[in-house]
Design an enzyme around this catalytic site. Structure first.
Site, PDB file in Angstrom:
ATOM      1  CB  CYS A   2      -0.913   0.122   1.308  1.00  0.00           C
ATOM      2  SG  CYS A   2      -1.617  -1.561   1.504  1.00  0.00           S
ATOM      3  NE  ARG A  27       4.783   1.868  -1.104  1.00  0.00           N
ATOM      4  CZ  ARG A  27       5.547   1.935  -0.020  1.00  0.00           C
ATOM      5  NH1 ARG A  27       6.683   2.665  -0.090  1.00  0.00           N
ATOM      6  NH2 ARG A  27       5.212   1.528   1.094  1.00  0.00           N
ATOM      7  CD1 TRP A  76      -0.124  -5.395  -3.560  1.00  0.00           C
ATOM      8  CD2 TRP A  76      -0.205  -6.437  -1.644  1.00  0.00           C
ATOM      9  NE1 TRP A  76       0.346  -6.820  -3.883  1.00  0.00           N
ATOM     10  CE2 TRP A  76       0.306  -7.296  -2.467  1.00  0.00           C
ATOM     11  CE3 TRP A  76      -0.332  -7.088  -0.126  1.00  0.00           C
ATOM     12  CZ2 TRP A  76       0.953  -8.632  -2.241  1.00  0.00           C
ATOM     13  CZ3 TRP A  76       0.419  -8.185   0.112  1.00  0.00           C
ATOM     14  CH2 TRP A  76       0.583  -9.119  -0.629  1.00  0.00           C
ATOM     15  CG  ASN A 102       0.517   2.018   3.645  1.00  0.00           C
ATOM     16  OD1 ASN A 102      -0.451   2.353   3.063  1.00  0.00           O
ATOM     17  ND2 ASN A 102       1.611   2.808   3.365  1.00  0.00           N
ATOM     18  N   GLY A 103      -0.179  -1.568   6.433  1.00  0.00           N
ATOM     19  CA  GLY A 103       0.025  -2.498   7.524  1.00  0.00           C
ATOM     20  C   GLY A 103      -1.194  -3.213   7.944  1.00  0.00           C
ATOM     21  CD  GLU A 482      18.315 -11.622  -8.163  1.00  0.00           C
ATOM     22  OE1 GLU A 482      18.030 -12.301  -7.292  1.00  0.00           O
ATOM     23  OE2 GLU A 482      18.055 -10.813  -8.430  1.00  0.00           O
ATOM     24  CE  LYS A 486      14.939  -9.704 -10.562  1.00  0.00           C
ATOM     25  NZ  LYS A 486      15.630  -9.352  -9.195  1.00  0.00           N
ATOM     26  CD  GLU A 489      11.010 -10.487  -9.169  1.00  0.00           C
ATOM     27  OE1 GLU A 489      10.633  -9.979  -8.246  1.00  0.00           O
ATOM     28  OE2 GLU A 489      12.291 -10.185  -9.366  1.00  0.00           O
ATOM     29  CG  HIS A 505      21.560 -36.140  -5.205  1.00  0.00           C
ATOM     30  ND1 HIS A 505      22.004 -37.261  -4.905  1.00  0.00           N
ATOM     31  CD2 HIS A 505      22.508 -35.467  -5.414  1.00  0.00           C
ATOM     32  CE1 HIS A 505      23.029 -37.453  -4.727  1.00  0.00           C
ATOM     33  NE2 HIS A 505      23.708 -36.170  -5.040  1.00  0.00           N
ATOM     34  CE  LYS A 605      11.893  -1.590  -5.857  1.00  0.00           C
ATOM     35  NZ  LYS A 605      13.001  -2.651  -6.464  1.00  0.00           N
TER      36      LYS A 605
END
Ligand code: M6R
Length: 610
Positions: A2, A27, A76, A102-103, A482, A486, A489, A505, A605
């Site tokens: 948010c 964000r 969000w 927010n939160g 990484e 990338k 996502e 394995h 973000k």
């Protein structure tokens, strides 16, 4: 996650709120809204599910929502689906109190039951509505006092922006475990969850601390601590420009940020190398304290965690001190072995990741010395650390991190090299070689960036695969992690990274005709083993895209379907080069697939919830 923007001044608030929210879009969010107060029209709330453009159309660019003070929000969803009614602001039953948040309010159910029992009707599924209703419940003509009473009852993490129709000369803001900054202007004041939202209007800001309450008026800002005692806030000047947070002609922030890496690396490395020695301003540890370190814990999430994975290989090799790398969300619940001789290295681009912050506090409470590597100046993690080494990457807007990752890597390398000098675990010759290579790294990254066309070609060949494996050993394995993140996502292709030796394995059973394997073989000492693993997957039908150094190109090209190279450098710095083609590959694959590259679905973000 948010975003919050607030304004009080002499201008129309709505366009300023919309503009601020636009800058917070990166964000991640699923709905947007605002509340604006006007003496004639009272408190007007406009909100809508979907992109900010929906809210903008609804309000004709803010024209239909009149007033010179207000709060805006991008949501969000956590409690309740994305919908018009669950969007913020949430208002109290009478419509006189409006709140953006927010939160998460953890005890909202109990509070809701209490309010319902006292005759309050709820319209949304959100935890935030509880805050608005509770403020109204306690309101006796003094907003500040009512907010103070509410703060004693709510539990969880929150940044709040509050308006009250009965007190039309103030915006009230509160912060606990969720960032909020205050911005200062001529006859006006701003509120935001992120400097980016207000940088166009002011560069003079303060960072709110946990438990603080701010009252914004046209005449200035007053701040109080949890005991309602006045607090004098330090003012900071933001030293980056609005251009840094704009696309500047590029189609996507991610691509712009990939291309900015040579410059970001230069800014992060050059000032820290003087007369052939590493100089780390921000590091308070004395040589005696460094010699006393018994173990190192690297704590981070996502890509920052992957930096830690590279760090483990490099630091253990350089220092001969055990290094553990732990995902922050696990660290706090795993009873870690930490004491006064532990160094905790906390890595975060945003400096606001809640899990990382919680792990930092856990490590500190167990006695560790906290050293953080952070990009956002003045962020919560930076402020709660004993030592901070900033990555001078500039603002990073795309959800998928690129330049922040690269600069985190080199800061960790420089820290390792500095410690190694103190401990005497590196020879002068080796030390000087790494310094020399660090200084040429930005140019070598620029060289890798000239291969964009070739990488775009490979992306066009492989963009329709459903599943991709990244394999490598040692530092190449850390890079695979990484590269895989990338790709998944931003392109939504399922991908996994494996230490090549682990394939046999279990995972190799997934390799069949046409499976794409990205094989990393940059790490010289293990190149032959990397080649054997490539042959293993090739003989089971995989398409292999290889990544190696220029010297090994020919040998690798004989067995793979496509090869990308990076220049030679000191082995510990190879990840700084090999990450770049992986970023570009993910970018071009996502582009081919028509994905929303800068704002991938469901992602944010800055992750400020647990
Ligand atoms: O701001 P932080 O570095 O603490 O963020 C950690 C992760 O959320 C972040 O790296 C995330 O994994 C990125 N989307 C990766 O591109």
């Amino acid at each position: 996650m948010c975003g919050i923007v607030g304004y009080i001044g002499r201008e129309e608030a709505a366009p300023i709120l919309l503009d601020g929210l636009k800058r917070l879009e990166y964000r991640g969010y699923d709905s947007a809204g605002m509340a604006v107060y006007d003496p004639e029209e009272g408190l007007t709330v406009a909100k809508a599910k979907g992109r900010l453009s929906v809210l903008s159309e609804l309000t004709e660019g803010g024209k239909t929502v009149r007033g010179t003070m207000g709060v805006g929000h991008t949501r969000w969803a956590t409690h309740g689906v994305p919908s018009d009614v669950n969007s913020h602001p949430q208002v109290s039953q009478s419509g006189r109190i409006a709140v953006v948040h927010n939160g998460i309010i953890e005890n909202y159910m109990a509070l809701k039951e209490f309010l319902v029992a006292n005759g309050v009707d709820f319209v949304s599924e959100t935890d935030t509505e509880v805050v608005a209703q509770l403020i109204e419940y306690f309101y006796e003509g003094d907003l500040l006092q009512a907010v103070g009473r509410v703060l004693h009852r709510i539990e969880g993490a929150y940044a709040l922006g509050i308006l009250c129709a009965d007190e039309p000369d103030k915006v009230v803001a509160v912060r606990k475990d969720s960032p909020l900054i205050l911005g200062y202007g001529q006859d006006c004041a701003y509120l935001a969850s992120d400097v980016t939202a207000v940088i166009r209007y002011t560069r003079e800001v303060s960072y709110m601390e946990d438990g603080e309450i701010a009252v914004l008026t046209r005449g200035g800002v007053r701040v109080y601590n949890a005991l309602m005692q006045p607090v004098v806030k330090e003012h900071h000047t933001v030293d980056w420009d609005i251009d840094a947070a704009e696309k500047g002609g590029y189609e996507h922030f991610m691509f712009k940020e990939i291309m900015e890496q040579p410059d970001a690396l230069r800014k992060t490395i050059s000032p820290r190398i003087r007369d052939g020695e590493i100089v780390l301003e921000g590091l308070s540890l004395s040589p005696e304290q460094i010699r006393d370190i018994r173990n190192i814990h690297i704590i981070a999430c996502g890509s920052s965690y992957h930096v830690g994975m590279v760090g483990k290989y490099n630091l253990e090799k350089l220092l001969r001190i055990p290094v553990e790398v732990t995902v922050a969300s696990e660290f706090r619940y795993m009873d870690p072995i930490v004491d006064g001789r532990t160094l905790a290295i906390v890595i975060s681009q945003s400096g606001e990741t809640l899990d990382t912050m919680a792990a930092l506090r856990e490590a500190r409470s167990l006695g560790a010395h906290i050293l953080s590597i952070v990009n956002v100046v003045g962020s919560s993690i930076a402020r709660e650390s004993e030592d901070v080494l900033y990555t001078w990457a500039g603002p990073e807007i795309a959800v998928a991190t690129t330049k922040a990752y690269s600069t985190q890597l080199v800061v960790l390398d420089m820290l390792g090299l500095y410690f190694a000098r103190v401990l005497g675990t590196v020879t002068r010759e080796e030390h000087d070689r790494v310094i020399g290579e660090l200084l040429t790294l930005p140019d070598k990254v620029a060289r890798v960036l000239t291969q964009t066309e070739q990488i775009q070609y490979y992306a066009s060949q492989y963009f329709n695969h459903d599943s991709v494996f990244f394999i490598g050993r040692n530092l190449d394995y850390a890079m695979g992690l990484e590269g895989s993140l990338k790709l998944k996502e931003i392109s939504y292709i399922h991908s996994e990274a494996y230490a090549s030796g682990e394939l046999k394995h279990g995972t190799i059973s997934l390799i069949e005709d046409g499976t794409l394997v990205v094989a990393l073989g940059t790490y010289g000492p293990l190149f032959e083993k990397a080649m054997s693993n490539i042959l293993e997957v090739k003989s089971r039908g995989a398409d292999v895209l290889g990544l190696t150094t220029e010297d090994h190109r020919e040998q690798m090209a004989q067995v793979v379907d496509g090869v990308i190279t990076v220049p030679e450098t000191h082995p510990m710095l190879l990840p700084s080069l090999s990450v770049v083609p992986l970023q570009l590959f993910a970018y071009y694959v996502a582009l081919q697939r028509g994905c929303d590259i800068d704002k991938p679905r469901n992602l944010a973000k800055s992750v400020t919830v647990e």
